[in-house]
Write a protein that holds these residues in place. Structure first.
Motif, PDB file in Angstrom:
ATOM      1  N   UNK A  20       0.830  -1.200   0.000  1.00 37.51           N
ATOM      2  CA  UNK A  20       0.000   0.000   0.000  1.00 37.51           C
ATOM      3  C   UNK A  20       0.870   1.257   0.000  1.00 37.51           C
ATOM      4  N   UNK A  21       2.110   1.158   0.497  1.00 36.45           N
ATOM      5  CA  UNK A  21       3.015   2.312   0.409  1.00 36.45           C
ATOM      6  C   UNK A  21       3.204   2.706  -1.056  1.00 36.45           C
ATOM      7  N   UNK A  22       3.304   1.689  -1.911  1.00 32.66           N
ATOM      8  CA  UNK A  22       3.477   1.936  -3.341  1.00 32.66           C
ATOM      9  C   UNK A  22       2.274   2.690  -3.895  1.00 32.66           C
ATOM     10  N   UNK A  23       1.086   2.226  -3.523  1.00 28.78           N
ATOM     11  CA  UNK A  23      -0.136   2.861  -4.035  1.00 28.78           C
ATOM     12  C   UNK A  23      -0.281   4.279  -3.486  1.00 28.78           C
ATOM     13  N   UNK A  24       0.086   4.463  -2.212  1.00 25.86           N
ATOM     14  CA  UNK A  24       0.023   5.812  -1.623  1.00 25.86           C
ATOM     15  C   UNK A  24       0.880   6.779  -2.442  1.00 25.86           C
ATOM     16  N   UNK A  25       2.097   6.329  -2.811  1.00 23.16           N
ATOM     17  CA  UNK A  25       2.978   7.193  -3.605  1.00 23.16           C
ATOM     18  C   UNK A  25       2.307   7.579  -4.914  1.00 23.16           C
ATOM     19  N   UNK A  26       1.646   6.624  -5.558  1.00 25.23           N
ATOM     20  CA  UNK A  26       0.958   6.892  -6.822  1.00 25.23           C
ATOM     21  C   UNK A  26      -0.113   7.957  -6.652  1.00 25.23           C
ATOM     22  N   UNK A  59       7.107  14.452  -7.409  1.00 25.05           N
ATOM     23  CA  UNK A  59       7.753  13.149  -7.181  1.00 25.05           C
ATOM     24  C   UNK A  59       8.457  13.145  -5.825  1.00 25.05           C
ATOM     25  N   UNK A  60       9.245  14.207  -5.580  1.00 23.55           N
ATOM     26  CA  UNK A  60      10.021  14.256  -4.334  1.00 23.55           C
ATOM     27  C   UNK A  60       9.088  14.253  -3.130  1.00 23.55           C
ATOM     28  N   UNK A  61       8.022  15.075  -3.214  1.00 24.28           N
ATOM     29  CA  UNK A  61       7.060  15.125  -2.105  1.00 24.28           C
ATOM     30  C   UNK A  61       6.408  13.761  -1.880  1.00 24.28           C
ATOM     31  N   UNK A  62       6.051  13.083  -2.981  1.00 26.45           N
ATOM     32  CA  UNK A  62       5.410  11.767  -2.849  1.00 26.45           C
ATOM     33  C   UNK A  62       6.337  10.787  -2.146  1.00 26.45           C
ATOM     34  N   UNK A  63       7.623  10.798  -2.544  1.00 27.65           N
ATOM     35  CA  UNK A  63       8.568   9.856  -1.944  1.00 27.65           C
ATOM     36  C   UNK A  63       8.733  10.157  -0.460  1.00 27.65           C
ATOM     37  N   UNK A  64       8.842  11.460  -0.126  1.00 31.98           N
ATOM     38  CA  UNK A  64       9.017  11.826   1.286  1.00 31.98           C
ATOM     39  C   UNK A  64       7.812  11.389   2.110  1.00 31.98           C
ATOM     40  N   UNK A  65       6.602  11.625   1.576  1.00 30.91           N
ATOM     41  CA  UNK A  65       5.396  11.260   2.335  1.00 30.91           C
ATOM     42  C   UNK A  65       5.317   9.738   2.517  1.00 30.91           C
ATOM     43  N   UNK A  94      11.916   3.496  -1.405  1.00 28.68           N
ATOM     44  CA  UNK A  94      11.997   2.668  -2.609  1.00 28.68           C
ATOM     45  C   UNK A  94      10.595   2.325  -3.109  1.00 28.68           C
ATOM     46  N   UNK A  95       9.680   2.049  -2.173  1.00 29.20           N
ATOM     47  CA  UNK A  95       8.287   1.805  -2.546  1.00 29.20           C
ATOM     48  C   UNK A  95       7.700   3.035  -3.224  1.00 29.20           C
ATOM     49  N   UNK A  96       8.092   4.218  -2.707  1.00 27.93           N
ATOM     50  CA  UNK A  96       7.613   5.460  -3.300  1.00 27.93           C
ATOM     51  C   UNK A  96       8.052   5.607  -4.746  1.00 27.93           C
ATOM     52  N   UNK A  97       9.331   5.311  -5.009  1.00 35.60           N
ATOM     53  CA  UNK A  97       9.842   5.404  -6.382  1.00 35.60           C
ATOM     54  C   UNK A  97       9.126   4.392  -7.272  1.00 35.60           C
ATOM     55  N   UNK A  98       8.952   3.159  -6.741  1.00 38.14           N
ATOM     56  CA  UNK A  98       8.230   2.136  -7.499  1.00 38.14           C
ATOM     57  C   UNK A  98       6.827   2.633  -7.827  1.00 38.14           C
ATOM     58  N   UNK A  99       6.167   3.245  -6.813  1.00 43.59           N
ATOM     59  CA  UNK A  99       4.808   3.724  -7.015  1.00 43.59           C
ATOM     60  C   UNK A  99       4.723   4.762  -8.121  1.00 43.59           C
ATOM     61  N   UNK A 100       5.685   5.677  -8.161  1.00 44.32           N
ATOM     62  CA  UNK A 100       5.672   6.722  -9.191  1.00 44.32           C
ATOM     63  C   UNK A 100       5.821   6.110 -10.579  1.00 44.32           C
TER      64      UNK A 100
END
Lengths: 291, 234
Positions: free
Chosen positions: A40-46, A64-70, A199-205
């Motif tokens: 779900x971390x991945x989906x949150x980033x998306x 992108x940066x904000x999404x990864x940080x969050x 890393x999940x954040x980057x994957x999500x993007x």
């Protein structure tokens, strides 16, 4: 050239699974419990990218940066507010697994309440496809493969050449000995959740740019990442990444013979096969590590 | 220097130790002997907050350390060599040693210490870039000991260091431990090889069923009880 196309498709899907698996396996190796809410971390980033870029109109890189940080912060919060407080009460790893499935379901439904159940798509970077050795690939897909390979390399350098990386490997080897040697295992667990979730954040993007977004896509992605990690080696990050690429190849070459609806069935079949016959995976180079 | 005062300890509901009092004076070797299951390792684990202490206090340099966390003890100079293959198997031998020098900032001192350990145990130098899982049981023990030398402890706690070593390496080990004492490091050691351990110890404690039943200096070897249990009377 169907073979070339299959290889390209396998590489694309393999890098996406690898991105899911590397964060997951980093968290698993230092904490020894299965963090299913990684999906779900991945989906949150998306959805964060969607919110910042499409809804609020912020520049793409900043979004992108904000999404990864969050995403990172949410991962840190999951560990500190839920897993760490359960561990303090001597919760077993099975309880932590159940808690992580609970977190997964909670956030998926939260996303559904906020953003709606429908499929969302970003439609960014719609450039013309290019042809390599007869295989068709979009520039975005090239970027996905390159970014993930760079990330895997960076992750390798981080774990093998920095002090925190070395401490992470030490904790993964033997948690109790690590704390006797003066390593603060809770700090290392925090780092693993922050880095793993980033890393999940980057994957999500990358997944959001390539596919569509839906609130419940995290479960499926997590199962694929988990399968990749099990095939490679769940407690050894490079093994987990290689396993994910193998899964990509198996799936794509499998649906060459089978109808494409069997794609998920192939993954499940491999998961069962490996859990039964080779639960430590084929790329487990960390011999003699205490289980 | 290190003092355990009336310690009761165990693991959640299981009580192992009862009213254990042990005192390690500065620069002395203290040995803890006893039959299997007497609670020797639990004594060490309670110092490191791995076993749960239910009663009593532990003092180090007159400071109460009972509630300190495991990873904080290295900072104040308490180091331990745990029992059996106690190394990080997927780290190289050099990384295993350097993890002991984490608290030292000066690179020159670290290199000097590393050279000293390599000089003492040349087998480790030969394999320094390989991962620790390739080592044999005895080499594992040397690596663990080598790492504790990197830590420059003021007290070193050893849990059955001679376990699995060949007679020749055992001799080497006891010599090394005596040398550490010369350097001013206090030592608390749990040992199966009672005769050898007592011979280098300044003070010996005998633990039975979680209680200290006997303590004394080298003359403890002449004690009937020790003779009966350890030196082949039974």
């Amino acid at each position: 050239m169907i073979i070339a196309q299959l290889i390209v498709n396998s590489l694309i899907i393999g890098s996406i699974y690898g991105l899911v698996a590397c964060g997951f396996s980093l968290i698993y190796s230092t904490n020894r419990f299965i963090h299913f809410a990684h999906g779900v971390s991945i989906v949150i980033a998306g959805y964060m990218l969607l919110l910042f870029h499409s809804t609020l109109g912020l520049p793409f890189i900043l979004s992108c940066i904000l999404s990864i940080i969050i995403t990172s912060l949410i991962g840190w919060g999951m560990y500190n507010f839920i897993f760490a407080s359960l561990q303090k009460r001597n919760a077993s790893n099975v309880i932590l697994l159940i808690a992580s499935i609970g977190i997964l379901i909670f956030f998926q439904n939260l996303i559904q309440i906020i953003f709606g159940a429908g499929i969302k798509s970003m439609n960014l970077f719609q450039a013309k496809s290019i042809e390599i050795f007869g295989a068709i690939i979009t520039p975005l897909q090239v970027v996905i493969i390159l970014v993930s390979i760079c990330l895997f390399f960076a992750l390798y350098l981080f774990t093998s050449h920095t002090k925190i990386g070395r401490d992470m490997r030490a904790v993964a080897d033997d948690r109790q000995l690590a704390s006797i040697m003066g390593i603060n295992t809770k700090k290392i667990a925090n780092y693993s959740f922050i880095i793993g979730s980033a890393l999940a954040g980057i994957a999500g993007i990358l997944i959001t740019l390539e596919q569509n977004l839906s609130p419940f896509m995290g479960t499926n992605l997590m199962i694929k990442g988990f399968t990749g990690a099990v095939i490679g080696s769940i407690s050894f990050v490079p093994g987990a990444i290689l396993g994910s690429f193998l899964l990509g190849f198996f799936e794509n070459f499998g649906i060459w013979f089978l109808p494409s609806v069997y794609r998920d069935a192939i993954a499940f079949f491999l998961l069962f096969l490996f859990l039964l016959l080779k639960p430590k995976g084929i790329f487990n180079w960390n011999k003699g590590v205490k289980k | 220097m290190l003092e355990l005062r009336d310690i009761d300890a165990g693991y959640s509901r299981l009580k192992v130790l009862h009213d254990v009092c042990i005192k390690v004076e500065s620069g002395k070797i203290v040995v803890l002997i006893g039959p299997n299951g007497a609670g020797k390792s639990t004594v060490i684990k309670s110092i490191f907050s791995i076993a749960d202490i239910t009663k009593g206090k532990i003092f180090f340099k007159n400071k109460d350390i009972t509630d300190m966390k495991t990873h904080e003890l290295v900072d104040i100079g308490i180091c331990m060599v745990t029992q059996g293959r106690a190394n990080f198997n997927s780290l190289t031998i050099e990384e295993n040693l350097l993890i002991g020098a984490d608290r030292i900032d000066n690179k020159k001192i670290i290199d000097m210490k590393l050279d000293k350990v390599y000089h003492k145990f040349p087998v480790l130098k030969k394999k320094s870039k390989q991962r620790a899982y390739i080592l044999s049981g005895g080499e594992h023990q040397l690596l663990a000991l080598g790492r504790s030398l990197m830590q420059s402890p003021s007290i070193l706690i050893l849990d059955e260091p001679s376990l699995g070593l060949s007679p020749k390496l055992q001799k080497e080990l006891f010599k090394t431990i005596s040398e550490l004492k010369e350097e001013g490091i206090s030592i608390l050691m749990v040992e199966q090889n009672a005769k050898k351990a007592i011979s280098i110890a300044d003070m010996t404690y005998l633990l039975e069923d979680g209680r200290i039943v006997l303590k004394g200096g080298k003359n403890i070897l002449k004690n009937k009880k020790i003779k009966k249990v350890y030196l082949g009377g039974r």
